[in-house]
Design a protein around this motif. Structure first.
Motif, PDB file in Angstrom:
ATOM      1  N   ASN A   5      10.779  45.312  19.741  1.00 24.31           N
ATOM      2  CA  ASN A   5      11.814  44.303  19.929  1.00 24.31           C
ATOM      3  C   ASN A   5      12.685  44.121  18.685  1.00 24.31           C
ATOM      4  O   ASN A   5      13.832  43.693  18.781  1.00 24.31           O
ATOM      5  CB  ASN A   5      11.185  42.962  20.310  1.00 24.31           C
ATOM      6  CG  ASN A   5      10.578  42.986  21.707  1.00 24.31           C
ATOM      7  OD1 ASN A   5      11.016  43.758  22.557  1.00 24.31           O
ATOM      8  ND2 ASN A   5       9.577  42.160  21.931  1.00 24.31           N
ATOM      9  N   LYS A   6      12.125  44.449  17.520  1.00 20.90           N
ATOM     10  CA  LYS A   6      12.894  44.350  16.278  1.00 20.90           C
ATOM     11  C   LYS A   6      13.686  45.629  16.004  1.00 20.90           C
ATOM     12  O   LYS A   6      14.809  45.577  15.513  1.00 20.90           O
ATOM     13  CB  LYS A   6      11.947  44.063  15.097  1.00 20.90           C
ATOM     14  CG  LYS A   6      11.319  42.675  15.128  1.00 20.90           C
ATOM     15  CD  LYS A   6      10.376  42.494  13.950  1.00 20.90           C
ATOM     16  CE  LYS A   6       9.726  41.104  13.984  1.00 20.90           C
ATOM     17  NZ  LYS A   6       8.774  40.929  12.864  1.00 20.90           N
ATOM     18  N   ILE A   7      13.072  46.789  16.336  1.00 25.11           N
ATOM     19  CA  ILE A   7      13.707  48.079  16.041  1.00 25.11           C
ATOM     20  C   ILE A   7      14.881  48.355  16.970  1.00 25.11           C
ATOM     21  O   ILE A   7      15.933  48.832  16.528  1.00 25.11           O
ATOM     22  CB  ILE A   7      12.672  49.223  16.140  1.00 25.11           C
ATOM     23  CG1 ILE A   7      11.624  49.089  15.022  1.00 25.11           C
ATOM     24  CG2 ILE A   7      13.360  50.585  16.046  1.00 25.11           C
ATOM     25  CD1 ILE A   7      10.464  50.042  15.152  1.00 25.11           C
ATOM     26  N   VAL A   8      14.711  48.062  18.273  1.00 22.55           N
ATOM     27  CA  VAL A   8      15.746  48.373  19.265  1.00 22.55           C
ATOM     28  C   VAL A   8      17.100  47.729  18.931  1.00 22.55           C
ATOM     29  O   VAL A   8      18.135  48.422  18.947  1.00 22.55           O
ATOM     30  CB  VAL A   8      15.289  47.981  20.689  1.00 22.55           C
ATOM     31  CG1 VAL A   8      16.456  48.086  21.675  1.00 22.55           C
ATOM     32  CG2 VAL A   8      14.150  48.871  21.146  1.00 22.55           C
ATOM     33  N   PRO A   9      17.152  46.419  18.598  1.00 22.23           N
ATOM     34  CA  PRO A   9      18.461  45.835  18.237  1.00 22.23           C
ATOM     35  C   PRO A   9      19.100  46.499  17.023  1.00 22.23           C
ATOM     36  O   PRO A   9      20.328  46.663  16.976  1.00 22.23           O
ATOM     37  CB  PRO A   9      18.119  44.368  17.945  1.00 22.23           C
ATOM     38  CG  PRO A   9      16.864  44.102  18.698  1.00 22.23           C
ATOM     39  CD  PRO A   9      16.098  45.386  18.640  1.00 22.23           C
ATOM     40  N   LEU A  10      18.272  46.912  16.039  1.00 17.93           N
ATOM     41  CA  LEU A  10      18.802  47.569  14.845  1.00 17.93           C
ATOM     42  C   LEU A  10      19.413  48.921  15.195  1.00 17.93           C
ATOM     43  O   LEU A  10      20.517  49.259  14.756  1.00 17.93           O
ATOM     44  CB  LEU A  10      17.686  47.745  13.807  1.00 17.93           C
ATOM     45  CG  LEU A  10      17.160  46.463  13.151  1.00 17.93           C
ATOM     46  CD1 LEU A  10      15.958  46.792  12.262  1.00 17.93           C
ATOM     47  CD2 LEU A  10      18.245  45.786  12.327  1.00 17.93           C
ATOM     48  N   VAL A 169      18.574  43.032  30.171  1.00 11.83           N
ATOM     49  CA  VAL A 169      19.540  43.565  29.218  1.00 11.83           C
ATOM     50  C   VAL A 169      18.818  44.300  28.095  1.00 11.83           C
ATOM     51  O   VAL A 169      19.258  45.370  27.644  1.00 11.83           O
ATOM     52  CB  VAL A 169      20.427  42.435  28.639  1.00 11.83           C
ATOM     53  CG1 VAL A 169      21.315  42.971  27.518  1.00 11.83           C
ATOM     54  CG2 VAL A 169      21.288  41.807  29.732  1.00 11.83           C
ATOM     55  N   LYS A 170      17.694  43.753  27.640  1.00 14.32           N
ATOM     56  CA  LYS A 170      16.912  44.396  26.575  1.00 14.32           C
ATOM     57  C   LYS A 170      16.368  45.741  27.035  1.00 14.32           C
ATOM     58  O   LYS A 170      16.329  46.701  26.263  1.00 14.32           O
ATOM     59  CB  LYS A 170      15.760  43.490  26.139  1.00 14.32           C
ATOM     60  CG  LYS A 170      16.198  42.298  25.309  1.00 14.32           C
ATOM     61  CD  LYS A 170      15.004  41.438  24.908  1.00 14.32           C
ATOM     62  CE  LYS A 170      15.453  40.262  24.054  1.00 14.32           C
ATOM     63  NZ  LYS A 170      14.317  39.380  23.683  1.00 14.32           N
TER      64      LYS A 170
END
Length: 293
Positions: A5-10, A169-170
């Motif tokens: 969840n932290k890596i995907v947005p980056l 969306v995620k």
């Protein structure tokens, strides 16, 4: 799961942010322009025997066919835009699929223009006849895509008040992040594989059909899998019949486009037009269904 969840947005911001899209657009357009002049130069080098490479390829006979190369790079940018819009709008994502296959036909028209045989036997010459089919098909596809976008906007207005499902969306962002390196690797592999098919000793290039379908037959195969995954994920967020039918219909539409690469000639053109027309019919019926329920 928290790490993902932290890596995907980056990664999403790195690959698919507005800033990255603008930079990618500028780079692709510059490369497309340079490639056009390079292709044009090669054609004239061969024409004036500056380069010793006799080939029967239609892409090396006429200056008009030089437009084929920049269109190939524009198609690459359209692939990027398809991934870019995937998390933002499902209908825009589907629209990009239709735009890509339409641009493939238009790119082919530039090649066919250089090989037209202008005579009274127009409808008896296979190449001229196929050019006519593709010309009519490109006009039909352009109009169908226009209608499809109108229907997509109507849907967007209707769903404007509906709260966006953050988890869905995620999931789509995760798929988009995976697709960027995947398609990049596929494109590099396809280019290397095509280059190995060039024989300088016998002055031969790979057949045009293989060039025209280069990358995009595998590309649409992956899109079918992506569409199926999106369909299955959507079951977690809705059980409405008309939405399930809409999403299923889009999968069928993508499959029809993929099938067009297996055949050639008029059948291929008919499959492409049928695919876009089917998608248009699906979204039109879906919107009417939603309006009346």
């Amino acid at each position: 799961m928290s790490k993902i969840n932290k890596i995907v947005p980056l990664l999403f911001d790195k690959f698919l942010s507005e800033n990255t899209r603008e930079k990618t657009e500028k780079i692709i357009l510059k490369v497309a322009l340079i490639s056009f002049f390079i292709h044009l130069a090669i054609i004239y080098f061969l024409k004036f025997d500056i380069v010793d490479f006799t080939s029967n390829s239609e892409l090396l006979k006429s200056p008009i066919s030089a437009a084929y190369t920049p269109f190939s790079f524009i198609l690459i940018y359209e692939v990027y835009l398809l991934i870019y819009y995937l998390p933002k709008s499902f209908t825009t994502y589907i629209t990009k699929q239709y735009e890509i296959i339409t641009l493939i036909i238009i790119r082919k028209l530039f090649k066919d223009l250089s090989a037209l045989e202008l005579s009274e036997d127009w409808f008896e010459i296979k190449g001229d006849l196929q050019f006519t089919y593709d010309l009519v098909a490109s006009l039909l596809l352009f109009y169908f895509i226009f209608l499809f976008q109108k229907q997509g906007k109507r849907k967007a207005v209707q769903e404007k008040s509906i709260q966006i499902i953050d988890r869905f969306v995620k999931r789509k962002k995760l798929i988009a992040v995976i697709l960027v390196p995947l398609f990049f690797v596929m494109a590099i592999y396809t280019l290397i594989d095509w280059c190995t098919g060039i024989s300088f000793s016998s002055n031969t290039l790979p057949a045009f059909e293989s060039i025209n379908n280069l990358f995009f037959d595998q590309f649409f195969t992956v899109l079918i899998l992506v569409d199926v995954v999106l369909l299955l994920i959507s079951f977690f967020y809705t059980d409405q019949f008309h939405k399930i039918i809409r999403n299923s219909g889009f999968v069928i539409s993508t499959i029809l486009i993929r099938m067009s690469f297996v055949v050639s000639g008029l059948i291929s053109t008919i499959l492409i037009v049928a695919a876009v027309l089917f998608g248009l019919a699906i979204i039109t019926i879906h919107n009417k269904y939603e309006k009346n329920t």
